[in-house]
Design an enzyme around this catalytic site. Structure first.
Site, PDB file in Angstrom:
ATOM      1  CD  GLU A   1       6.614   0.923   1.909  1.00 42.09           C
ATOM      2  OE1 GLU A   1       7.507   0.087   2.039  1.00 42.09           O
ATOM      3  OE2 GLU A   1       6.757   1.942   1.223  1.00 42.09           O
TER       4      GLU A   1
ATOM      5  CG  HIS B   1       4.978   0.464  -1.561  1.00 39.39           C
ATOM      6  ND1 HIS B   1       5.946  -0.261  -0.931  1.00 39.39           N
ATOM      7  CD2 HIS B   1       3.911  -0.359  -1.679  1.00 39.39           C
ATOM      8  CE1 HIS B   1       5.493  -1.482  -0.687  1.00 39.39           C
ATOM      9  NE2 HIS B   1       4.264  -1.576  -1.146  1.00 39.39           N
ATOM     10  CD  GLU B   2       7.792   4.636  -1.382  1.00 36.37           C
ATOM     11  OE1 GLU B   2       7.304   4.539  -2.517  1.00 36.37           O
ATOM     12  OE2 GLU B   2       8.359   3.680  -0.820  1.00 36.37           O
TER      13      GLU B   2
ATOM     14  CD  GLU C   1      10.933  -0.842   1.681  1.00 35.89           C
ATOM     15  OE1 GLU C   1      10.734  -1.250   0.544  1.00 35.89           O
ATOM     16  OE2 GLU C   1      10.708   0.329   2.031  1.00 35.89           O
TER      17      GLU C   1
ATOM     18  CG  HIS D   1       7.130  -1.431  -9.617  1.00 32.87           C
ATOM     19  ND1 HIS D   1       8.436  -1.027  -9.712  1.00 32.87           N
ATOM     20  CD2 HIS D   1       6.697  -0.990  -8.405  1.00 32.87           C
ATOM     21  CE1 HIS D   1       8.787  -0.386  -8.598  1.00 32.87           C
ATOM     22  NE2 HIS D   1       7.746  -0.355  -7.792  1.00 32.87           N
ATOM     23  CG  HIS D   2       3.277   2.543 -12.945  1.00 34.93           C
ATOM     24  ND1 HIS D   2       1.938   2.795 -13.207  1.00 34.93           N
ATOM     25  CD2 HIS D   2       3.734   1.829 -14.015  1.00 34.93           C
ATOM     26  CE1 HIS D   2       1.607   2.258 -14.380  1.00 34.93           C
ATOM     27  NE2 HIS D   2       2.681   1.662 -14.885  1.00 34.93           N
TER      28      HIS D   2
HETATM   29  C1  NOJ Z   1      10.196   1.558  -2.050  1.00 31.26           C
HETATM   30  C2  NOJ Z   1       9.166   0.483  -1.927  1.00 31.26           C
HETATM   31  O1  NOJ Z   1       8.631   0.457  -0.648  1.00 31.26           O
HETATM   32  C3  NOJ Z   1       9.821  -0.825  -2.284  1.00 31.26           C
HETATM   33  O2  NOJ Z   1       8.916  -1.875  -2.060  1.00 31.26           O
HETATM   34  C4  NOJ Z   1      10.290  -0.774  -3.707  1.00 31.26           C
HETATM   35  O3  NOJ Z   1      10.984  -1.950  -3.990  1.00 31.26           O
HETATM   36  C5  NOJ Z   1      11.215   0.419  -3.941  1.00 31.26           C
HETATM   37  N1  NOJ Z   1      10.649   1.605  -3.421  1.00 31.26           N
HETATM   38  C6  NOJ Z   1      11.483   0.637  -5.408  1.00 31.26           C
HETATM   39  O4  NOJ Z   1      10.320   1.053  -6.057  1.00 31.26           O
END
Ligand code: NOJ
Length: 678
Positions: free
Chosen positions: A475, A456-457, A481, A386-387
């Site tokens: 994402e 993500h983002e 979430e 995870h980054h």
């Molecule tokens: C947003 C991501 O969509 C989510 O999955 C993640 O847990 C948080 N950022 C922290 O990185």
């Protein structure tokens, strides 16, 4: 490897597709090109002032009325008019190619191409080509600026490309930047006239009963295209700018991304269209054997529920001990990966404020990376890296090589990246040329290190996973979430019935389904607004080659419905949208890539629904066992999401399945051949 059969016909024609039209005594040259099935037609011409203009029709219905084309620059004269056609070329392509993973194994690429070579008839005599590719389900076109003496480095200030519809159609859309920088808005349906600037993919339900999606393909070193509503029924391309206002920095020779218009008689035709993929370049990764669709669990939902924290302290989730428990759970239930967030330095305090505190090589002291990866390997499970960058893109780039070397060393082969911040590097949009360049650098560097990416983002997907299949999922929409903390209470029941026809046209979505427990409380009272059976169906409805079982392990214990999550694959041979109404319901069937099993997922919005689904997609003459996970008695997303009935039935291709979906409910089915008659 990619091209299985390749019939490529190349004709070099000068104006073969052209027609002379006489209007008001003047002579107008019109160039037309039809799709291979002869059902669609693209018409190109120059206006009286020499401005390029196109229109497009599908099965005799006008989809796009004459719409202007061209570019304007900050530092040199615009290239919008004064053109003449130098010559044209026409090609036909009929080929098929294979995807290492996807919704289909084999993709057919069948299109007719028209290349129009344009030159300014006066002055600098600059050159611009426009390439059209007409498919049976739509058209893609792009501009190509050849290397030339009078056009070298440019600052693009405006793309003129218009999309003019014949009617004020209804459109499913999300706004640009206002609510969120990375597409995490609810889709809404309004008449086009009620919109301003909207993101793509934008999906139109036309007055003459067509489904049309405008998007782009192969977004490379350019700004994203958004759509600005101008006069009448017209949108124009509105490129996302740099902080200094320039839209795109380019140097000849260069090409733009493809502007795409997908068309179908049914919404499902858009969802299964391969047009975007076909407009991307073939795979650049020679050996793709390390790219493996993966089902995973993770230390993740616990943070969103505030059971754990990302940062250090009593509730720190990413501890060696906790991770080992998740590894044990993954191993016992057949999951390939365990995602762990909050494992590295930089999370303490407000981590969203300044991502430069993040180290991607220094684990927190209570997270023993070496020991965890050793333990995972022993159990045939992999840690998923995870980054989170909090938008500090250049800070991340400065550590990329070291970070991926570390993961290579310990056997981590997939990484979830994140960019939670309004801007990248405090001033650039995620979807401007700056962001596009950054994300590409990450994908390419990861490919070099044999690492798969779950972004993500992101900047929206434009089919790049054909070229870089290590870009697994993104994402770029409201995921699960939101059901933990969103001030609006979470994702509405209709949200996921809209996704397959909007967001998912931009590629795989790491939505993270699988919620089984609805008895949680968070400060905002957000809640998963589905039944359990609908959570199961989402594994079929929302495609991702990385699929998470997102709930806490303890919430799966002793639940027979968990079997479906264990069984369902995330890589498919074939996909069929059997029935749908955007925003109301959708039923999708997919055939497993590695067996003869079919899986079916059907979901509804807040209305209960009875659906009759003919099983004629099954092989004729074969009896199958259908294992059906349906909403049980009294199931209702609002009052009682839990009841699931699991039953087995023998079915075949001549039968119709009657399904009852609860409010906010769904049905998930595994269909296994009992015997195959040959
Ligand atoms: C947003 C991501 O969509 C989510 O999955 C993640 O847990 C948080 N950022 C922290 O990185």
């Amino acid at each position: 490897m990619q091209i299985m059969k390749n019939k490529l016909y190349r004709l070099c024609l000068t104006a073969v597709a052209s027609v002379l039209v006489f209007s008001c005594g003047t002579e107008e040259k019109v160039y037309t090109i039809a799709s291979p099935g002869n059902n669609n037609e693209l018409v190109f011409k120059l206006t009286e002032t020499g401005q390029p203009e196109y229109s497009f029709s599908f099965n005799g219905k006008k989809v796009i009325e004459p719409s202007l084309m061209g570019f304007e620059f900050q530092d040199t004269d615009k290239m919008t008019e004064g053109f003449e056609v130098v010559n044209t070329e026409q090609n036909t392509v009929k080929q098929s190619w294979e995807q290492p993973w996807g919704e289909f194994k084999t993709v057919e690429d069948n299109h007719n191409e028209l290349i129009v070579h344009l030159k300014e008839s006066k002055g600098a005599g600059r050159l611009m080509d426009i390439v059209f590719r007409v498919f049976n389900d739509g058209v893609g076109f792009r501009y190509s600026f050849p290397k030339q003496p009078n056009l070298d480095k440019v600052k693009i200030s405006n793309e003129v490309t218009q999309f003019t519809f014949p009617f004020d159609n209804d459109v499913w859309w999300i706004p640009v930047h206002g609510e969120n920088s990375y597409y995490e808005s609810f889709y809404r349906k309004t008449p086009m006239s009620k919109t301003d600037t909207i993101n793509t993919p934008a999906t139109f339900e036309t007055r003459d009963s067509l489904f049309v999606a405008v998007h782009e393909a192969n977004l490379t070193d350019f700004a994203s295209m958004t759509l600005l509503k101008t006069q009448g029924n017209t949108y124009k391309s509105e490129l996302v700018p740099w902080a200094d206002g320039v839209k795109v920095y380019a140097q000849t020779p260069f090409v733009t991304p493809w502007r795409t218009i997908m068309v179908g008689n049914k919404a499902g035709d858009l969802a299964t269209s391969a047009l975007t993929l076909n407009l991307n370049e073939p795979c650049k990764i020679e050996d793709t054997s390390w790219i493996t669709p993966t089902k995973y669990v993770g230390i993740w939902w616990g943070m969103h529920l505030e059971k754990y924290t990302w940062g250090q302290g009593e509730k720190h989730g990413a501890t060696t001990e906790n991770t080992k428990k998740y590894i044990d759970f993954a191993a016992a239930n057949g999951f390939d990966g365990v995602l762990v967030e909050g494992w590295n330095e930089g999370w303490d305090g407000d981590w969203t404020a300044d991502g430069t505190a993040f180290s991607f090589v220094k684990p927190y002291p209570d997270f023993d990376l070496e020991e965890i990866t050793r333990y995972a390997a022993e159990k045939n499970v992999r840690l998923i890296g995870h980054h989170e960058t909090a938008g500090a893109a250049s800070h991340y780039e400065s550590q990329l090589e070291d970070a991926y070397n570390l993961y290579n060393k310990v056997g981590v082969n997939s990484v979830k990246t994140g960019y939670v911040n309004k801007y990248l590097d405090k001033k650039e949009w995620h979807d401007g040329q700056y962001g596009v360049r950054h994300y590409r650098k990450v994908i390419e560097t990861a490919a070099k290190h044999r690492i798969m990416i779950d972004n993500h983002e992101p900047v929206k997907g434009t089919g790049l996973w054909r070229t870089y299949p290590n870009l697994m999922a993104q994402e770029g929409a409201r995921g699960q979430e939101y059901n933990a903390w969103s001030a609006d209470g979470g994702n509405t029941p209709e949200h996921t019935t809209i996704m397959p026809f909007t967001r998912l046209l931009a590629g795989p979505f790491d939505f993270t389904p699988g919620n089984f427990n609805f008895d949680y409380k968070t400060p905002n009272n957000a809640m998963v607004q589905t039944t359990v059976a609908k959570q199961l169906a989402l594994y079929v409805v929302i495609f991702s080659p990385l699929q998470m079982a997102s709930d806490l392990p303890e919430n799966y214990e002793g639940k027979p419905a968990f079997q479906f999550i264990k069984d369902v694959p995330c890589n498919w041979e074939e996909t069929k949208v059997l029935d749908s109404k955007i925003g109301e319901y959708v039923t999708i069937a997919r055939k497993d890539r590695n067996s003869n099993d079919w899986y079916l997922g059907s979901i509804t919005n807040s209305d209960a629904r009875e659906l009759n689904i003919p099983l004629d997609f099954l092989e004729k003459g074969t009896a199958y066992e259908a294992e059906i996970y349906a909403d049980g008695e009294g199931a209702n997303y609002k009052t009682n999401p839990y009841p699931v009935v699991i039953e087995k039935k023998t079915v075949n291709s001549t039968m119709t399945l009657d399904m009852k979906l609860a409010p906010g409910g769904g049905t998930a089915i595994r269909i296994t051949p009992l015997k195959i008659n040959r």
